[in-house]
Design a protein around this motif. Structure first.
Motif, short mmCIF file in Angstrom:
data_model
loop_
_atom_site.label_atom_id
_atom_site.label_comp_id
_atom_site.label_asym_id
_atom_site.label_seq_id
_atom_site.Cartn_x
_atom_site.Cartn_y
_atom_site.Cartn_z
N ARG A 1 -5.14 -6.48 -10.86
CA ARG A 1 -6.55 -6.65 -10.47
C ARG A 1 -7.40 -5.45 -10.88
NH1 ARG A 1 -3.86 -8.56 -5.68
NH2 ARG A 1 -4.10 -10.84 -5.47
N THR A 2 -6.83 -4.26 -10.72
CA THR A 2 -7.58 -3.04 -11.07
C THR A 2 -7.86 -2.99 -12.57
OG1 THR A 2 -6.53 -1.89 -9.21
CG2 THR A 2 -7.61 -0.53 -10.88
N ALA A 3 -6.86 -3.32 -13.38
CA ALA A 3 -7.07 -3.34 -14.83
C ALA A 3 -8.11 -4.39 -15.21
CB ALA A 3 -5.74 -3.60 -15.54
N ARG A 4 -8.02 -5.55 -14.59
CA ARG A 4 -8.98 -6.62 -14.91
C ARG A 4 -10.40 -6.23 -14.52
NH1 ARG A 4 -8.28 -12.21 -11.75
NH2 ARG A 4 -8.93 -10.82 -10.07
N ALA A 5 -10.55 -5.50 -13.42
CA ALA A 5 -11.88 -5.09 -12.98
C ALA A 5 -12.50 -4.08 -13.94
CB ALA A 5 -11.80 -4.49 -11.57
N ILE A 6 -11.68 -3.30 -14.62
CA ILE A 6 -12.21 -2.34 -15.58
C ILE A 6 -12.75 -3.06 -16.81
CG2 ILE A 6 -11.58 -0.45 -17.14
CD1 ILE A 6 -9.54 0.43 -15.02
N ASP A 7 -11.91 -3.95 -17.35
CA ASP A 7 -12.30 -4.66 -18.57
C ASP A 7 -11.23 -5.72 -18.84
OD1 ASP A 7 -12.10 -4.99 -21.70
OD2 ASP A 7 -14.10 -4.21 -21.28
N PRO A 8 -11.62 -6.93 -19.25
CA PRO A 8 -10.62 -7.97 -19.53
C PRO A 8 -9.63 -7.58 -20.64
CG PRO A 8 -12.80 -8.94 -19.33
CD PRO A 8 -13.00 -7.45 -19.35
N GLN A 9 -10.00 -6.61 -21.49
CA GLN A 9 -9.12 -6.18 -22.56
C GLN A 9 -8.19 -5.04 -22.14
OE1 GLN A 9 -8.86 -7.77 -25.52
NE2 GLN A 9 -10.31 -9.22 -24.62
N THR A 10 -8.30 -4.59 -20.90
CA THR A 10 -7.44 -3.51 -20.43
C THR A 10 -6.08 -4.05 -20.02
OG1 THR A 10 -9.36 -2.26 -19.61
CG2 THR A 10 -7.20 -1.64 -18.74
N ARG A 11 -5.02 -3.50 -20.59
CA ARG A 11 -3.66 -3.89 -20.24
C ARG A 11 -3.16 -3.02 -19.09
NH1 ARG A 11 -4.20 -8.41 -23.32
NH2 ARG A 11 -4.49 -7.91 -25.52
N ALA A 12 -2.16 -3.55 -18.38
CA ALA A 12 -1.65 -2.86 -17.19
C ALA A 12 -0.22 -2.38 -17.42
CB ALA A 12 -1.68 -3.80 -15.98
N VAL A 13 0.06 -1.16 -16.99
CA VAL A 13 1.42 -0.62 -16.97
C VAL A 13 1.68 -0.06 -15.58
CG1 VAL A 13 2.94 1.21 -17.83
CG2 VAL A 13 1.56 -0.09 -19.44
N PHE A 14 2.82 -0.40 -15.00
CA PHE A 14 3.18 0.07 -13.66
C PHE A 14 4.57 0.66 -13.73
CE2 PHE A 14 3.93 -1.39 -8.97
CZ PHE A 14 3.73 -0.09 -8.54
N LEU A 15 4.67 1.99 -13.50
CA LEU A 15 5.95 2.69 -13.50
C LEU A 15 6.43 2.81 -12.06
CD1 LEU A 15 4.34 5.01 -15.94
CD2 LEU A 15 6.72 4.50 -16.40
N THR A 16 7.56 2.17 -11.74
CA THR A 16 8.05 2.11 -10.36
C THR A 16 9.54 1.84 -10.35
OG1 THR A 16 7.84 0.92 -8.26
CG2 THR A 16 7.47 -0.36 -10.27
N ASP A 17 10.17 2.17 -9.21
CA ASP A 17 11.59 1.84 -9.05
C ASP A 17 11.78 0.50 -8.35
OD1 ASP A 17 10.87 2.47 -6.43
OD2 ASP A 17 11.93 4.39 -6.42
N GLY A 18 10.68 -0.12 -7.91
CA GLY A 18 10.78 -1.43 -7.26
C GLY A 18 11.23 -1.39 -5.82
N HIS A 19 11.31 -0.21 -5.23
CA HIS A 19 11.82 -0.07 -3.85
C HIS A 19 10.73 -0.47 -2.85
CE1 HIS A 19 14.63 2.14 -0.96
NE2 HIS A 19 13.63 1.73 -0.21
N GLU A 20 10.97 -1.58 -2.15
CA GLU A 20 10.04 -2.05 -1.12
C GLU A 20 10.37 -1.37 0.20
OE1 GLU A 20 7.58 -4.35 -1.29
OE2 GLU A 20 7.93 -5.46 -3.15
N SER A 21 9.37 -0.79 0.84
CA SER A 21 9.57 -0.15 2.14
C SER A 21 8.32 -0.38 3.00
CB SER A 21 9.84 1.35 1.96
OG SER A 21 10.03 1.97 3.22
N PRO A 22 8.46 -1.17 4.08
CA PRO A 22 9.67 -1.83 4.56
C PRO A 22 10.12 -2.95 3.63
CG PRO A 22 7.75 -2.59 5.77
CD PRO A 22 7.27 -1.48 4.90
N PRO A 23 11.42 -3.29 3.69
CA PRO A 23 11.92 -4.35 2.81
C PRO A 23 11.30 -5.69 3.15
CG PRO A 23 13.57 -3.73 4.43
CD PRO A 23 12.48 -2.73 4.56
N LEU A 24 11.28 -6.59 2.16
CA LEU A 24 10.73 -7.92 2.36
C LEU A 24 11.55 -8.70 3.39
CD1 LEU A 24 10.04 -8.86 -1.38
CD2 LEU A 24 8.44 -7.89 0.29
#
Length: 304
Positions: A141-164
């Motif tokens: 959503r944040t990338a889209r709000a900047i510009d429709p041509q903006t691509r998104a990259v998210f660097l994460t370990d995927g650790h959910e806390s609290p877990p799902l």
């Protein structure tokens, strides 16, 4: 080279010098020419929650945290993106994304981008929760709000806390169309569960998170591992999120992996870019001078 030498021989000496002078002058004064070139535009988001402080990555043979490896990969991507490309930084904690620097041109703003990147660390965290699924949707959503041509990259370990609560639980994405904002989820972390360092708001070391400090999930239909005080790369979870949001997934095994992903031709945009071509008349001017001063005997040998 022999053809250039022959050309210089046919010219009178002063003409060769005039030609070289004009070419070298053009090399000094020629303005940049605007050409259509491949460029990329990205908003790169860093997970700054505490599991990203786990030092299970190796950088030049030295153990470093997942966040440090992420920064190293982004630094290399910044160096490899061609002029005309645009890059911006943001950070994630809880379920929200905070924009630090909107995408700007990488060559003209290289030092500013680098300085902002080096300042990204866990002290920017505003909550200890890490709702990665919701965060990934907000990255888009944040990338889209900047510009429709903006691509998104998210660097994460995927650790959910609290877990799902359930393996089938997904973030609300009714307002998103999968693939409308292309980009990548980049998994950072090792396969072996590791203790999670615990820090206060100022980054002071408080030891490690214990089992009784965090919510644990048990049961066959829950995604928790029953060791939520430990952390490893949650790759299946990130792949599922990528499918949901229309983002690619790649594991960060080496710092160059991020740049390799970001330079994907499928995500390129061709844009007019001021291009420095002064090297061309400089090279021609040098060739004329070299041809002018090549000894006659050498020219004869090359023709033979």
């Amino acid at each position: 080279m022999s053809r250039l030498a022959d050309l210089a021989t046919m010219l009178r000496p002063q003409r060769a010098f005039v030609a070289a002078t004009l070419l070298l002058a053009a090399a000094v004064w020629l303005p940049p020419l605007t050409l259509q070139r491949p460029t990329w535009r990205y908003l790169v988001t860093f997970d700054v929650t505490q599991s990203m402080d786990v030092p299970d990555q190796l950088l030049d043979g030295v153990p470093v945290s997942r966040l440090a490896m992420s920064r190293a990969a982004a630094r290399l991507a910044l160096a490899r993106l061609p002029c005309g490309s645009q890059l911006g930084w943001s950070v994630f904690a809880d379920y929200r994304v905070m924009l630090l620097m909107a995408p700007v041109e990488v060559c003209a703003n290289h030092e500013g981008l680098l300085a902002a990147l080096e300042a990204i660390d866990g002290r920017m965290r505003w909550a200890n929760a890490s709702k990665v699924g919701k965060g990934a949707s907000w990255v888009v959503r944040t990338a889209r709000a900047i510009d429709p041509q903006t691509r998104a990259v998210f660097l994460t370990d995927g650790h959910e806390s609290p877990p799902l609560r359930s393996a089938s639980e997904t973030p609300p994405v009714q307002d998103l169309t999968p693939g409308e904002i292309g980009g990548w989820l980049i998994g950072v972390g090792g396969d072996l569960p590791q203790r999670i360092p615990r820090h206060d708001d100022d980054g002071r070391d408080l030891g490690f998170w214990a089992a009784e400090d965090v919510v644990q999930r048990f049961g066959p239909d829950t995604p928790g591992t029953a060791h939520e005080h430990l952390s490893e790369l949650r790759e299946p979870h990130l792949r599922a999120l990528g499918d949901l949001l229309g983002l690619g997934y790649r594991r960060l095994s080496h710092p160059s992996d991020l740049a390799d992903a970001m330079l994907d031709p499928a995500l390129v945009t061709r844009a007019p870019v001021p291009t420095d071509l002064r090297w061309l008349p400089a090279l021609l001017g040098l060739a004329v001078l070299v041809g002018r001063f090549v000894p006659e005997g050498w020219r004869r040998r090359t023709r033979a």
